[in-house]
Motif scaffolding. Structure first.
Motif, mmCIF file in Angstrom:
data_model
loop_
_atom_site.group_PDB
_atom_site.id
_atom_site.type_symbol
_atom_site.label_atom_id
_atom_site.label_comp_id
_atom_site.label_asym_id
_atom_site.label_seq_id
_atom_site.Cartn_x
_atom_site.Cartn_y
_atom_site.Cartn_z
ATOM 1 N N SER A 222 0.848 -1.186 0.000
ATOM 2 C CA SER A 222 0.000 0.000 0.000
ATOM 3 C C SER A 222 0.884 1.235 0.000
ATOM 4 O O SER A 222 1.946 1.265 0.624
ATOM 5 C CB SER A 222 -0.920 0.000 1.214
ATOM 6 N N CYS A 223 0.429 2.271 -0.690
ATOM 7 C CA CYS A 223 1.165 3.532 -0.783
ATOM 8 C C CYS A 223 1.173 4.198 0.591
ATOM 9 O O CYS A 223 0.163 4.211 1.296
ATOM 10 C CB CYS A 223 0.505 4.439 -1.822
ATOM 11 N N THR A 224 2.303 4.781 0.978
ATOM 12 C CA THR A 224 2.401 5.433 2.283
ATOM 13 C C THR A 224 1.674 6.769 2.300
ATOM 14 O O THR A 224 1.361 7.286 3.370
ATOM 15 C CB THR A 224 3.871 5.660 2.660
ATOM 16 N N ASN A 225 1.381 7.310 1.128
ATOM 17 C CA ASN A 225 0.721 8.614 1.060
ATOM 18 C C ASN A 225 -0.794 8.475 0.921
ATOM 19 O O ASN A 225 -1.548 9.063 1.692
ATOM 20 C CB ASN A 225 1.288 9.412 -0.119
ATOM 21 N N CYS A 226 -1.261 7.702 -0.077
ATOM 22 C CA CYS A 226 -2.702 7.641 -0.355
ATOM 23 C C CYS A 226 -3.327 6.297 0.015
ATOM 24 O O CYS A 226 -4.528 6.126 -0.136
ATOM 25 C CB CYS A 226 -2.958 7.939 -1.828
ATOM 26 N N ALA A 227 -2.550 5.338 0.455
ATOM 27 C CA ALA A 227 -3.003 4.014 0.889
ATOM 28 C C ALA A 227 -3.619 3.195 -0.248
ATOM 29 O O ALA A 227 -4.309 2.215 0.006
ATOM 30 C CB ALA A 227 -3.975 4.115 2.059
ATOM 31 N N GLN A 228 -3.364 3.542 -1.495
ATOM 32 C CA GLN A 228 -3.792 2.719 -2.628
ATOM 33 C C GLN A 228 -2.782 1.588 -2.818
ATOM 34 O O GLN A 228 -1.632 1.701 -2.412
ATOM 35 C CB GLN A 228 -3.851 3.565 -3.911
ATOM 36 N N SER A 229 -3.208 0.507 -3.441
ATOM 37 C CA SER A 229 -2.283 -0.598 -3.668
ATOM 38 C C SER A 229 -1.360 -0.266 -4.839
ATOM 39 O O SER A 229 -1.798 0.277 -5.854
ATOM 40 C CB SER A 229 -3.051 -1.883 -3.949
ATOM 41 N N CYS A 230 -0.071 -0.566 -4.675
ATOM 42 C CA CYS A 230 0.903 -0.322 -5.738
ATOM 43 C C CYS A 230 2.021 -1.353 -5.603
ATOM 44 O O CYS A 230 2.189 -1.985 -4.565
ATOM 45 C CB CYS A 230 1.454 1.098 -5.673
ATOM 46 N N LEU A 231 2.770 -1.538 -6.672
ATOM 47 C CA LEU A 231 3.883 -2.479 -6.653
ATOM 48 C C LEU A 231 5.027 -1.910 -5.835
ATOM 49 O O LEU A 231 5.228 -0.691 -5.789
ATOM 50 C CB LEU A 231 4.350 -2.757 -8.080
ATOM 51 N N SER A 232 5.785 -2.781 -5.205
ATOM 52 C CA SER A 232 6.901 -2.328 -4.399
ATOM 53 C C SER A 232 8.026 -1.790 -5.289
ATOM 54 O O SER A 232 8.230 -2.262 -6.406
ATOM 55 C CB SER A 232 7.433 -3.468 -3.522
ATOM 56 N N HIS B 220 -1.390 6.232 -8.609
ATOM 57 C CA HIS B 220 -2.547 7.044 -8.231
ATOM 58 C C HIS B 220 -2.137 8.459 -7.831
ATOM 59 O O HIS B 220 -2.755 9.433 -8.260
ATOM 60 C CB HIS B 220 -3.293 6.367 -7.076
ATOM 61 N N CYS B 221 -1.083 8.603 -7.014
ATOM 62 C CA CYS B 221 -0.724 9.933 -6.522
ATOM 63 C C CYS B 221 0.669 10.396 -6.963
ATOM 64 O O CYS B 221 0.994 11.570 -6.813
ATOM 65 C CB CYS B 221 -0.823 9.982 -4.999
#
Length: 60
Positions: free
Chosen positions: A29-39, A45-46
């Motif tokens: 999960s992204c540390t900024n927007c909490a959307q799922s993203c690849l490491s 998203h942001c």
């Protein structure tokens, strides 16, 4: 050139290939927007990565 002495059986061939399956991708999960993203990738998203903005123009 090397030539095999005997034919490799299906069981031996398939057991050797047992670890060749594809593994699922690690999704965080992204540390900024909490959307799922690849490491180790920019968040699609942001545009946030490693504690900073990567894109100058953010999606809004």
């Amino acid at each position: 050139m090397a030539v095999p002495r005997n034919r490799t059986s299906n069981a031996r061939k398939n057991s050797r290939r047992a670890h060749h399956a594809k593994k699922p991708k690690n999704v965080n999960s992204c540390t900024n927007c909490a959307q799922s993203c690849l490491s180790h990738r920019i968040c699609s998203h942001c545009g946030f990565y490693a504690g900073r903005w990567v894109f100058s123009e953010r999606k809004g």
